[in-house]
Design a protein around this motif. Structure first.
Motif, PDB file in Angstrom:
ATOM      1  N   SER A  80       0.774  -1.158  -0.033  1.00  0.00           N
ATOM      2  CA  SER A  80      -0.031  -0.042   0.031  1.00  0.00           C
ATOM      3  C   SER A  80       0.844   1.287  -0.002  1.00  0.00           C
ATOM      4  O   SER A  80       2.186   1.131   0.352  1.00  0.00           O
ATOM      5  N   SER A  81       0.259   2.494  -0.376  1.00  0.00           N
ATOM      6  CA  SER A  81       0.992   3.643  -0.387  1.00  0.00           C
ATOM      7  C   SER A  81       0.798   4.300   0.954  1.00  0.00           C
ATOM      8  O   SER A  81       1.321   5.361   1.321  1.00  0.00           O
ATOM      9  N   ARG A  82      -0.265   3.714   1.744  1.00  0.00           N
ATOM     10  CA  ARG A  82      -0.387   4.271   3.130  1.00  0.00           C
ATOM     11  C   ARG A  82       0.575   3.709   4.079  1.00  0.00           C
ATOM     12  O   ARG A  82       1.153   2.946   4.036  1.00  0.00           O
ATOM     13  N   ASP A  83       0.606   4.482   5.467  1.00  0.00           N
ATOM     14  CA  ASP A  83       1.353   4.220   6.416  1.00  0.00           C
ATOM     15  C   ASP A  83       1.158   2.728   6.823  1.00  0.00           C
ATOM     16  O   ASP A  83      -0.120   2.611   7.110  1.00  0.00           O
ATOM     17  N   PRO A  84       1.975   1.780   6.963  1.00  0.00           N
ATOM     18  CA  PRO A  84       1.779   0.538   7.584  1.00  0.00           C
ATOM     19  C   PRO A  84       1.446   0.498   8.972  1.00  0.00           C
ATOM     20  O   PRO A  84       0.431  -0.305   9.345  1.00  0.00           O
ATOM     21  N   ARG A  85       1.591   1.529   9.888  1.00  0.00           N
ATOM     22  CA  ARG A  85       0.940   1.555  11.188  1.00  0.00           C
ATOM     23  C   ARG A  85      -0.559   1.764  11.163  1.00  0.00           C
ATOM     24  O   ARG A  85      -1.181   1.508  12.079  1.00  0.00           O
ATOM     25  N   GLU A  86      -1.171   2.201  10.107  1.00  0.00           N
ATOM     26  CA  GLU A  86      -2.560   2.230  10.161  1.00  0.00           C
ATOM     27  C   GLU A  86      -3.338   0.902  10.151  1.00  0.00           C
ATOM     28  O   GLU A  86      -4.440   0.970  10.296  1.00  0.00           O
ATOM     29  N   PHE A  87      -2.507  -0.166   9.620  1.00  0.00           N
ATOM     30  CA  PHE A  87      -3.265  -1.569   9.735  1.00  0.00           C
ATOM     31  C   PHE A  87      -3.169  -2.408  10.618  1.00  0.00           C
ATOM     32  O   PHE A  87      -3.896  -3.298  10.923  1.00  0.00           O
TER      33      PHE A  87
END
Length: 114
Positions: A80-87
Motif C-alpha cells: 500500500s502507499s499508506r502508512d503501515p501503522r494504519e493497519f
C-alpha cells in the motif's frame, strides 16, 4: 518464482512488473481488483501474490484471507502507499507473509518475507 500483481492502478502494476521482472521474478499476470485477483490466483498458480490493500471491490485483507485458507496457496505480500501503522494487526490476521510499502518495493524485500 512466478508472481501475480493485484492492484487497481495500471501505472503501479506496470512499474512493479518492470522492476520485479528486472530483478528476477516471472510476472505471470496482473489483476485490477479483488475478484479478478482471486480468479487469476486460481488460473495462474503463482508462487507469490503481490496484493494491494486498497482495492475497489474487496480489500486486500479479505482477498489474502481467502487465498491463504489453502495450505498449498501462494505466498501473499501486501502492499500500500499508506502508512503501515494504519493497519495494526490486520496484516498478520490476514494470513499474508507480510507488508511492503509501495515506495520500498523490491525483489529482495519480497524474498525477505518469504
Amino acid at each position: 518464482m512466478k508472481l501475480l500483481i493485484v492492484d487497481d492502478h495500471p501505472s503501479f502494476r506496470s512499474a512493479a512488473r518492470l522492476l520485479l521482472e528486472h530483478e528476477g521474478f516471472d510476472v505471470v499476470g496482473e489483476a485490477e481488483d479483488g475478484v479478478s485477483g482471486l480468479a487469476a490466483t486460481t488460473a495462474l498458480s503463482p508462487d507469490v501474490v503481490l496484493l494491494d490493500i486498497n482495492l475497489p471491490d474487496l480489500d486486500g485483507f479479505d482477498v489474502a484471507s481467502r487465498i491463504c485458507i489453502d495450505h498449498a496457496a501462494p505466498k501473499v505480500v501486501l502492499t500500500s502507499s499508506r502508512d503501515p501503522r494504519e493497519f495494526g494487526p490486520l496484516v498478520g490476521r490476514s494470513g499474508a507473509n507480510g507488508f511492503i510499502p509501495k515506495g520500498e518495493l523490491s525483489a529482495a524485500r519480497i524474498c525477505a518475507l518469504l
